[in-house]
Design an enzyme around this catalytic site. Structure first.
Site, PDB file in Angstrom:
ATOM      1  CG  PHE A  78     -50.905 -17.572 -24.626  1.00  0.00           C
ATOM      2  CD1 PHE A  78     -49.763 -18.192 -24.148  1.00  0.00           C
ATOM      3  CD2 PHE A  78     -50.969 -16.190 -24.603  1.00  0.00           C
ATOM      4  CE1 PHE A  78     -48.694 -17.447 -23.661  1.00  0.00           C
ATOM      5  CE2 PHE A  78     -49.906 -15.432 -24.122  1.00  0.00           C
ATOM      6  CZ  PHE A  78     -48.761 -16.066 -23.653  1.00  0.00           C
ATOM      7  CG  ASP A  99     -58.072 -14.202 -23.298  1.00  0.00           C
ATOM      8  OD1 ASP A  99     -58.002 -13.182 -24.002  1.00  0.00           O
ATOM      9  OD2 ASP A  99     -57.077 -14.729 -22.766  1.00  0.00           O
ATOM     10  CE  LYS A 151     -52.296 -10.781 -28.535  1.00  0.00           C
ATOM     11  NZ  LYS A 151     -50.864 -10.715 -28.784  1.00  0.00           N
TER      12      LYS A 151
HETATM   13  N1  PLP Z   1     -54.795 -13.787 -23.959  1.00  0.00           N
HETATM   14  C1  PLP Z   1     -54.673 -14.087 -25.260  1.00  0.00           C
HETATM   15  C2  PLP Z   1     -55.783 -14.783 -25.964  1.00  0.00           C
HETATM   16  C3  PLP Z   1     -53.497 -13.755 -25.959  1.00  0.00           C
HETATM   17  O1  PLP Z   1     -53.384 -14.070 -27.254  1.00  0.00           O
HETATM   18  C4  PLP Z   1     -52.460 -13.092 -25.261  1.00  0.00           C
HETATM   19  C5  PLP Z   1     -51.208 -12.751 -25.954  1.00  0.00           C
HETATM   20  O2  PLP Z   1     -50.897 -13.223 -27.006  1.00  0.00           O
HETATM   21  C6  PLP Z   1     -52.646 -12.785 -23.896  1.00  0.00           C
HETATM   22  C7  PLP Z   1     -53.821 -13.138 -23.290  1.00  0.00           C
HETATM   23  C8  PLP Z   1     -51.570 -12.081 -23.129  1.00  0.00           C
HETATM   24  O3  PLP Z   1     -51.505 -10.749 -23.515  1.00  0.00           O
HETATM   25  P1  PLP Z   1     -50.210  -9.869 -23.172  1.00  0.00           P
HETATM   26  O4  PLP Z   1     -49.069 -10.457 -23.914  1.00  0.00           O
HETATM   27  O5  PLP Z   1     -50.584  -8.485 -23.604  1.00  0.00           O
HETATM   28  O6  PLP Z   1     -50.015  -9.953 -21.699  1.00  0.00           O
END
Ligand code: PLP
Length: 411
Positions: free
Chosen positions: A155, A241, A270
């Site tokens: 994700f 990520d 986050k």
């Molecule tokens: N990357 C990862 C690993 C995530 O867990 C998330 C959100 O859960 C995102 C990117 C996307 O972040 P945002 O919801 O702040 O756009």
């Protein structure tokens, strides 16, 4: 406590007259989420309070965001002070916090003791941090080499490009055509990655150290270092990520540090602002140099109000040594979970944990919520737990007792 204010309004946890969050009020919100079972009005540390004044233990922290707990006094005070001083200036002008906060993040990427030697672009979310990484990869690799390889089950966000990078084809359908140039390979599968890494077309690999939204999936202990080796061999960027795993949650400042490797790009968000919407994309200086003035930008990214929250958050995180606390508290929580009825297995690292259940996760999460504990059904058979990194032993034991009761009634 039931709603019983003078005008029939619910009384908030503060004892003030709350605005009822009724169905008609919610009709003005787009229906991108299911109807919420509860509305929270106040938080303090690990605790949340709803419109009825009921207390909950928050073992998901807004999806791994509020790592220092709700309303942390040092962060709250820093935000208030900055709001009274200077909230925002455009990135067309300097702001004193940006270089200081960027240097702290760069040092944490270096393990906490020495600078990693990279550069940072501040964003407002995780998806935007990944968008920055995706654009940087294209700029760095040049025309023709624009493909980004990511993993199935990953994700990376909800914008069109980060959705394309997200390895969940069922989320793609309604929004096609998505931006071109994204290839997915199975997670924790180096031979599949090896085959996909054609250096004439691929610019970068984008990978999570642990798949969070995918169900807290922990890869083999040498997977990321294997990905590093393949990327180095092919001259392709390794972009990690860390949006969910960053800032101590897995027991290290960043998840990749467990495997002792050096990424080219790291994205984060986050926990960075303990609830302030802020993210960042870090890149090794030689990679970051591919961006020049005008290549990327953001009105809000890196503004003083957000960075005051980040500076305070990181100060407290370092002072409290949150990675060590996550490891300690995580092993207590994991051991407790493993002993509960209906728990088939426990996976994760530090305080990013999942329990695989013999009963439906949605029923367990709903039962826990009704009993005053917030957890997240991340898969049909799996609940995710990500409490504050400052959670106490007593709170862990209280949460385990709630889960024991709920599971005992279902198994
Ligand atoms: N990357 C990862 C690993 C995530 O867990 C998330 C959100 O859960 C995102 C990117 C996307 O972040 P945002 O919801 O702040 O756009």
């Amino acid at each position: 406590m039931t709603a019983d204010g003078e005008q029939g309004r619910p009384v908030t946890a503060d004892g003030e007259q709350g605005r009822p969050v009724t169905a008609p009020a919610r009709r003005v919100l787009m229906r991108t989420y299911a109807e919420p079972p509860v509305t929270f009005v106040r938080g303090e540390g690990t605790q949340l309070f709803d419109t009825e004044g009921r207390r909950y233990l928050d073992f998901i922290t807004g999806l791994a965001v509020v790592s220092l707990g709700h309303a942390h006094p040092v962060v709250a005070e820093a935000i208030a002070r900055q709001a009274r001083t200077l909230s925002h200036v455009s990135n067309l002008y300097g702001n004193e916090l940006a270089p200081e906060v960027a240097a702290t993040i760069d040092r944490l990427i270096g393990g906490g003791t020495h600078p990693a030697g990279g550069q940072i672009f501040f964003t407002n979310s995780g998806a935007e941090a990944n968008e920055c990484a995706l654009k940087l990869a294209r700029r760095w690799a040049g025309p023709g080499r624009h493909v980004v390889v990511s993993t199935l089950g990953s994700f990376h966000g909800r914008t069109l490009a980060t959705l394309a990078a997200t390895g969940q084809p069922e989320k793609h359908g309604p929004f096609e055509p998505l931006p071109e140039g994204f290839v997915h390979v199975p997670y924790d599968d180096l031979p599949a990655l090896d085959e996909a890494l054609d250096p004439s077309t691929v610019a970068a690999v984008l990978v999570e150290p642990i798949q969070g939204e995918g169900g807290v999936v922990v890869p083999s202990s040498d997977y990321l270092s294997g990905v590093r080796d393949l990327c180095t061999e092919r001259g392709v960027l390794l972009m990690v990520d860390e949006v969910q795993t960053g800032f101590g949650r897995t027991g290290r400042w960043f998840g990749f540090q467990a495997q002792g490797l050096e990424p080219d790009v790291v994205t984060m968000a986050k926990a960075l602002g303990n609830g302030m919407p802020v993210g960042a994309c870090w890149a090794r200086a030689e990679v970051a140099a591919a961006f020049g003035p005008g290549d990327h930008g953001s009105t809000f990214g890196g503004q003083p109000l957000a960075l005051a929250a980040v500076r305070a958050t990181l100060e407290v995180m370092e002072r409290e040594d949150v990675p060590a606390r996550a490891l300690r508290a995580g092993s207590r929580l994991a051991a407790g979970l493993a002993g509960l009825p209906g728990v088939l297995s426990v996976r994760g690292q530090g305080l990013l944990l999942a329990a695989v259940l013999s009963v439906p996760a949605s029923q367990v999460a709903a039962g826990a919520l009704a009993a005053g504990l917030v957890v997240n059904p991340v898969r049909p058979d799996t609940i995710r737990l990500a409490p504050p990194l400052l959670v106490s032993d007593a709170e862990i034991d209280e949460a385990l007792a709630v889960l024991a009761g709920v599971l005992g009634g279902l198994v």
